[in-house]
Design a protein around this motif. Structure first.
Motif, PDB file in Angstrom:
ATOM      1  N   UNK A  98       0.816  -1.214   0.000  1.00 49.00           N
ATOM      2  CA  UNK A  98       0.000   0.000   0.000  1.00 49.00           C
ATOM      3  C   UNK A  98       0.848   1.263   0.000  1.00 49.00           C
ATOM      4  N   UNK A  99       2.105   1.160   0.451  1.00 49.61           N
ATOM      5  CA  UNK A  99       3.012   2.299   0.406  1.00 49.61           C
ATOM      6  C   UNK A  99       3.604   2.501  -0.983  1.00 49.61           C
ATOM      7  N   UNK A 100       3.522   1.474  -1.816  1.00 55.56           N
ATOM      8  CA  UNK A 100       4.212   1.482  -3.103  1.00 55.56           C
ATOM      9  C   UNK A 100       3.290   1.614  -4.302  1.00 55.56           C
ATOM     10  N   UNK A 101       2.062   1.178  -4.170  1.00 59.15           N
ATOM     11  CA  UNK A 101       1.165   1.273  -5.306  1.00 59.15           C
ATOM     12  C   UNK A 101      -0.227   1.685  -4.843  1.00 59.15           C
ATOM     13  N   UNK A 102      -0.841   2.548  -5.645  1.00 59.19           N
ATOM     14  CA  UNK A 102      -2.206   3.008  -5.390  1.00 59.19           C
ATOM     15  C   UNK A 102      -3.070   2.571  -6.565  1.00 59.19           C
ATOM     16  N   UNK A 103      -4.248   2.046  -6.258  1.00 60.45           N
ATOM     17  CA  UNK A 103      -5.087   1.422  -7.275  1.00 60.45           C
ATOM     18  C   UNK A 103      -6.428   2.135  -7.368  1.00 60.45           C
ATOM     19  N   UNK A 104      -6.803   2.502  -8.580  1.00 59.90           N
ATOM     20  CA  UNK A 104      -8.124   3.062  -8.849  1.00 59.90           C
ATOM     21  C   UNK A 104      -8.934   2.027  -9.613  1.00 59.90           C
ATOM     22  N   UNK A 105      -9.947   1.407  -8.993  1.00 59.54           N
ATOM     23  CA  UNK A 105     -10.776   0.432  -9.707  1.00 59.54           C
ATOM     24  C   UNK A 105     -11.739   1.111 -10.668  1.00 59.54           C
ATOM     25  N   UNK A 106     -12.433   0.300 -11.451  1.00 63.23           N
ATOM     26  CA  UNK A 106     -13.357   0.867 -12.437  1.00 63.23           C
ATOM     27  C   UNK A 106     -14.497   1.624 -11.790  1.00 63.23           C
ATOM     28  N   UNK A 107     -15.016   1.124 -10.678  1.00 64.94           N
ATOM     29  CA  UNK A 107     -16.139   1.786 -10.015  1.00 64.94           C
ATOM     30  C   UNK A 107     -15.831   1.941  -8.538  1.00 64.94           C
ATOM     31  N   UNK A 108     -16.319   3.021  -7.969  1.00 64.74           N
ATOM     32  CA  UNK A 108     -16.095   3.306  -6.558  1.00 64.74           C
ATOM     33  C   UNK A 108     -17.434   3.285  -5.831  1.00 64.74           C
ATOM     34  N   UNK A 109     -17.540   2.462  -4.803  1.00 66.37           N
ATOM     35  CA  UNK A 109     -18.781   2.368  -4.039  1.00 66.37           C
ATOM     36  C   UNK A 109     -18.457   2.353  -2.551  1.00 66.37           C
ATOM     37  N   UNK A 110     -19.279   3.046  -1.757  1.00 69.96           N
ATOM     38  CA  UNK A 110     -19.124   3.066  -0.313  1.00 69.96           C
ATOM     39  C   UNK A 110     -20.477   2.792   0.321  1.00 69.96           C
ATOM     40  N   UNK A 111     -20.465   2.033   1.408  1.00 69.11           N
ATOM     41  CA  UNK A 111     -21.728   1.672   2.064  1.00 69.11           C
ATOM     42  C   UNK A 111     -22.246   2.784   2.965  1.00 69.11           C
ATOM     43  N   UNK A 112     -21.371   3.672   3.408  1.00 72.31           N
ATOM     44  CA  UNK A 112     -21.758   4.727   4.328  1.00 72.31           C
ATOM     45  C   UNK A 112     -21.532   6.094   3.675  1.00 72.31           C
ATOM     46  N   UNK A 113     -22.351   7.074   4.042  1.00 70.53           N
ATOM     47  CA  UNK A 113     -22.267   8.400   3.394  1.00 70.53           C
ATOM     48  C   UNK A 113     -21.132   9.254   3.942  1.00 70.53           C
ATOM     49  N   UNK A 114     -19.897   8.816   3.739  1.00 70.71           N
ATOM     50  CA  UNK A 114     -18.749   9.594   4.203  1.00 70.71           C
ATOM     51  C   UNK A 114     -18.657  10.906   3.430  1.00 70.71           C
ATOM     52  N   UNK A 115     -18.261  11.983   4.082  1.00 69.72           N
ATOM     53  CA  UNK A 115     -17.990  13.223   3.345  1.00 69.72           C
ATOM     54  C   UNK A 115     -16.825  13.026   2.379  1.00 69.72           C
ATOM     55  N   UNK A 116     -16.843  13.795   1.321  1.00 67.05           N
ATOM     56  CA  UNK A 116     -15.811  13.683   0.286  1.00 67.05           C
ATOM     57  C   UNK A 116     -14.410  13.805   0.877  1.00 67.05           C
ATOM     58  N   UNK A 117     -14.196  14.777   1.750  1.00 65.07           N
ATOM     59  CA  UNK A 117     -12.867  14.987   2.321  1.00 65.07           C
ATOM     60  C   UNK A 117     -12.391  13.754   3.076  1.00 65.07           C
ATOM     61  N   UNK A 118     -13.309  13.062   3.750  1.00 68.23           N
ATOM     62  CA  UNK A 118     -12.927  11.859   4.492  1.00 68.23           C
ATOM     63  C   UNK A 118     -12.572  10.723   3.549  1.00 68.23           C
ATOM     64  N   UNK A 119     -13.282  10.631   2.422  1.00 70.95           N
ATOM     65  CA  UNK A 119     -12.972   9.597   1.443  1.00 70.95           C
ATOM     66  C   UNK A 119     -11.563   9.805   0.891  1.00 70.95           C
ATOM     67  N   UNK A 120     -11.230  11.039   0.567  1.00 68.08           N
ATOM     68  CA  UNK A 120      -9.894  11.333   0.044  1.00 68.08           C
ATOM     69  C   UNK A 120      -8.840  11.032   1.101  1.00 68.08           C
ATOM     70  N   UNK A 121      -9.142  11.353   2.341  1.00 70.39           N
ATOM     71  CA  UNK A 121      -8.182  11.134   3.424  1.00 70.39           C
ATOM     72  C   UNK A 121      -7.910   9.644   3.643  1.00 70.39           C
ATOM     73  N   UNK A 122      -8.819   8.774   3.227  1.00 69.16           N
ATOM     74  CA  UNK A 122      -8.575   7.331   3.340  1.00 69.16           C
ATOM     75  C   UNK A 122      -7.307   6.914   2.593  1.00 69.16           C
ATOM     76  N   UNK A 123      -6.952   7.676   1.574  1.00 70.55           N
ATOM     77  CA  UNK A 123      -5.742   7.362   0.841  1.00 70.55           C
ATOM     78  C   UNK A 123      -4.475   7.526   1.673  1.00 70.55           C
ATOM     79  N   UNK A 124      -4.555   8.217   2.790  1.00 68.64           N
ATOM     80  CA  UNK A 124      -3.381   8.441   3.630  1.00 68.64           C
ATOM     81  C   UNK A 124      -3.178   7.340   4.658  1.00 68.64           C
TER      82      UNK A 124
END
Length: 279
Positions: A98-124
């Motif tokens: 996870x430190x070496x490669x970041x993956x963007x799948x074809x579709x993005x789905x989340x079960x909970x209504x996280x705010x956009x900023x929190x979703x982006x922060x998941x990448x950290x």
């Protein structure tokens, strides 16, 4: 005597070291992948290098997404080997990958209504507990600005349009700041302006030293922005190289089973790829 601290190790994780431009970041050698009883990839040899954009193109079912998933170590190889950062992917822990490669799948789905900023922060998340954790705030802000999602940072992800979700998902990948970006059809849900935006971001990341592997259906975008393109056909790489050299009407027509014309852009010289229409 106290042992010297390894600057590239934190909490048992070996952190990525700087990579020289042109160095291999991800490699597939003799790769064969089977999904269930169906062979999907065979005899794949491919290298993604630091500082370049590598486009994977080809018709539906050719194996592009499967190859991307194999490079990400999300699919096991039946035969052959995938290496990331010089080591077989099986040698890395999930946290180190996870430190070496970041993956963007074809579709993005989340079960909970996280705010956009929190979703982006998941990448950290992979950097928690490392010396680079203090980059979290600037990494998130920079990624959101680059993908033009800052203005709806507080909106729930579930309330976004398909194109907005795609850009937020890309922002999460950018915030991860991995040296290898694996993007599966990042332009599929986007309008013309944002398609160009995403490919410019790919070029910017490559210029900054990352290796970018992107699955594209739009051959025009691949020709305009990729340093190299690998054309997949029936689970194999038909040809790989600079788009200007490998995008020919004869080859693409055979691979896509559609008459195709290729001619240089009058200003840039990049190949323009269009289906043959009419008489």
């Amino acid at each position: 005597m106290r042992a010297l601290k390894n600057p590239f190790r934190a909490r048992g994780r070996l952190l990525p070291a700087p990579v020289a431009p042109g160095s291999p970041v991800a490699e597939a050698r003799g790769l064969r992948v089977r999904l269930g009883q169906r062979p999907v990839l065979d005899s794949i040899d491919l290298t993604a290098r630091a500082g370049e954009v590598l486009a994977l193109v080809g018709p539906n079912g050719a194996g592009k997404s499967t190859l991307l998933a194999a490079l990400a170590a999300d699919l096991p190889a039946e035969h052959g080997e995938v290496r990331i950062d010089g080591c077989p992917v099986t040698d890395w822990s999930a946290a180190e990958l996870a430190l070496r490669r970041a993956v963007l799948p074809q579709s993005a789905a989340l079960s909970f209504p996280f705010p956009v900023a929190d979703v982006v922060r998941m990448g950290r998340a992979p950097w928690a507990g490392t010396e680079r954790a203090d980059e979290d705030d600037p990494a998130v802000a920079s990624a959101m600005a680059a993908t033009e999602v800052t203005e709806f940072a507080e909106r729930p992800f579930s309330a976004l349009s398909g194109g907005e979700r795609a850009r937020v998902a890309l922002a999460r990948v950018l915030a991860q700041r991995a040296g290898l970006l694996l993007l599966d059809e990042p332009t599929a849900a986007l309008d013309l302006r944002h398609q160009e935006l995403v490919l410019r971001i790919c070029r910017e990341r490559a210029a900054a030293g990352d290796a970018v592997v992107v699955v594209l259906h739009d051959l025009g975008l691949a020709a305009a922005y990729a340093d190299r393109a690998a054309v997949l056909h029936d689970g194999r790489i038909a040809v790989a190289g600079p788009p200007a050299g490998v995008f020919t009407g004869e080859l693409l027509g055979a691979v896509y089973r559609q008459p195709i014309e290729v001619f240089p852009h009058p200003r840039t010289g990049a190949p323009l790829v269009v289906p043959t229409r009419g008489s």
